[in-house]
Design an enzyme around this catalytic site. Structure first.
Site, PDB file in Angstrom:
ATOM      1  N   LYS A   1    -104.574  -1.493 -31.980  1.00 51.47           N
ATOM      2  CA  LYS A   1    -103.289  -1.996 -32.451  1.00 51.47           C
ATOM      3  C   LYS A   1    -103.530  -2.755 -33.760  1.00 51.47           C
ATOM      4  O   LYS A   1    -104.125  -3.840 -33.760  1.00 51.47           O
ATOM      5  CB  LYS A   1    -102.680  -2.914 -31.381  1.00 51.47           C
ATOM      6  CG  LYS A   1    -102.233  -2.129 -30.154  1.00 51.47           C
ATOM      7  CD  LYS A   1    -101.074  -1.210 -30.507  1.00 51.47           C
ATOM      8  CE  LYS A   1    -100.960  -0.018 -29.590  1.00 51.47           C
ATOM      9  NZ  LYS A   1     -99.987   0.969 -30.059  1.00 51.47           N
TER      10      LYS A   1
ATOM     11  N   LYS B   1     -93.691  10.479 -25.929  1.00 51.72           N
ATOM     12  CA  LYS B   1     -93.436   9.512 -24.855  1.00 51.72           C
ATOM     13  C   LYS B   1     -92.239   9.988 -24.045  1.00 51.72           C
ATOM     14  O   LYS B   1     -91.172  10.281 -24.613  1.00 51.72           O
ATOM     15  CB  LYS B   1     -93.145   8.132 -25.445  1.00 51.72           C
ATOM     16  CG  LYS B   1     -94.357   7.498 -26.116  1.00 51.72           C
ATOM     17  CD  LYS B   1     -94.036   6.109 -26.642  1.00 51.72           C
ATOM     18  CE  LYS B   1     -95.284   5.276 -26.866  1.00 51.72           C
ATOM     19  NZ  LYS B   1     -95.999   5.616 -28.108  1.00 51.72           N
TER      20      LYS B   1
HETATM   21 MG    MG Z   1     -98.100   4.743 -31.220  1.00 52.24          MG
END
Ligand code: MG
Length: 367
Positions: free
Chosen positions: A165, A265
């Site tokens: 991240k 997703k």
């Molecule tokens: Mg991503």
């Protein structure tokens, strides 16, 4: 088979690491997950789950999922849940947009379709490819040293693919990428996911600084146009996530050559029905995929496993096992990671049983 009742549960999923942090100082400590249970007239019920990554990752938030389901549920009573195409048409006619609110319902319908057919969802989605699914570990944003230490720890647990991240200060992010790539071997995969956090000049600096490293760049900037600009300036393999939210964006991005990989997703695109459509399109177009969801517990992890395991192996860039990140189990029977891998279950449907102790009483019942 007819829908007799739709029950909705709210479950808090605290994070094992305490906090999950990503770009712009965003973080979540307890995930707000919604479980849908569809009861039918045939003594059979189906389950689904949706769990946004907090209220500021995608246009989605926990209470919003339940409000959307309240809007949809009355339209679905009496319909045949195993007719997933009909169910999706009803949902899209009843409520424009709000894909994440439709996702748990669609997932529960696939669970029922599988149970009715006596087949795991994986088989209904084209059949099982290979023995198992290789997983990645998301590495929460911290200092470069801490992130490298976390990668080393998760590597000891069997993971070989890591998603950092980043999307913070570009100099810090360059340090994060160097510190973590350094401890990985050839063949181990590193993705730097900025989660829309960089402006173009920041993304350009990071991409230049890591130009000789074996690293993927994921969703550097907020808009599609900004990402496309960076894509055209870097030779690093490129992943789009937040901007690819359906078939239309996928086709536009494919035509522009805007990415090598997408992050698919389930709830971002409205459920398993639509995720499968995009999955099949990507396999035809030659686009590899991270197959996952925004977040979730055991039910979402099972759904990811069925979608991923029924995807030809070449097109599976990676997937993730969200149930290993959280301290609460919302269902039994979901896949559990073994040596950085998981496999779809062999029981009919999603193959999960709700954990009633974790769920408590429904927060809403539509019948
Ligand atoms: Mg991503």
């Amino acid at each position: 088979m007819k829908v007799e009742a739709i029950k909705v549960y709210q479950v808090d999923l605290p994070l094992k690491e305490g906090r999950y942090s990503w770009s712009d100082g965003k973080y979540v400590e307890v995930f707000d997950c919604t479980i849908v249970e569809i009861e039918t007239d045939q003594n059979m019920s189906g389950v689904g789950e949706v769990c946004p990554l907090g209220p500021f990752y995608l246009p989605a938030y926990g209470p919003g999922a339940r409000t959307g389901i309240a809007e949809l549920a009355p339209h679905l009573l009496g319909c045949n849940p195993s007719e997933t195409g009909v169910v999706n048409l009803i949902m899209d006619q009843a409520l424009l947009g709000h894909p994440y609110a439709k996702s748990a319902i669609d997932m529960a319908c696939w669970d029922l379709a599988g149970k009715k057919a006596g087949s795991p969802v994986c088989d209904l989605f084209g059949g099982r490819h290979g023995d198992d699914v290789v997983l990645y570990r998301a590495i929460s944003q911290q200092s470069a040293d801490e992130m490298a230490r976390n990668i080393a720890g998760y590597r000891d647990e069997g993971y070989t693919r890591f998603q950092l991240k980043v999307g913070g200060d570009p100099d810090d992010d360059i340090a994060r990428i160097f510190a973590t790539r350094e401890i990985l071997d050839n063949g181990e995969v590193l993705v730097a996911d900025a989660n829309t956090g960089w402006l173009m000049h920041e993304a350009a600096r990071v991409a230049d600084a890591v130009a000789k490293l074996d690293v993927y760049i994921e969703q550097p900037c907020k808009t599609y146009e900004e990402c496309l600009t960076i894509r055209r300036r870097t030779a690093r393999p490129f992943v789009l996530d937040e901007n690819v939210d359906g078939v239309h964006m996928l086709l536009r991005a494919f035509a522009d050559g805007a990415m090598d990989v997408i992050n698919l997703k389930i709830s971002k695109v409205g459920g398993l029905t639509k995720a499968r459509q995009i999955r099949d399109l990507c396999a035809t177009l030659g686009i590899a995929m991270t197959i996952e969801d925004s977040w979730g517990g055991d039910v979402v992890t099972a759904a990811i496993a069925h979608l991923a395991h029924s995807t030809p192996e070449r097109f599976r860039f990676t997937s993730t096992d969200f149930n290993s990140y959280v301290t609460v189990s919302n269902a039994s029977g979901a896949p559990r990671r073994e040596n950085g891998r998981m496999r779809a279950g062999t029981a009919p449907g999603l193959g999960v049983e709700l954990n009633r102790d974790a769920l408590g009483e429904p927060v809403a019942v539509y019948s």
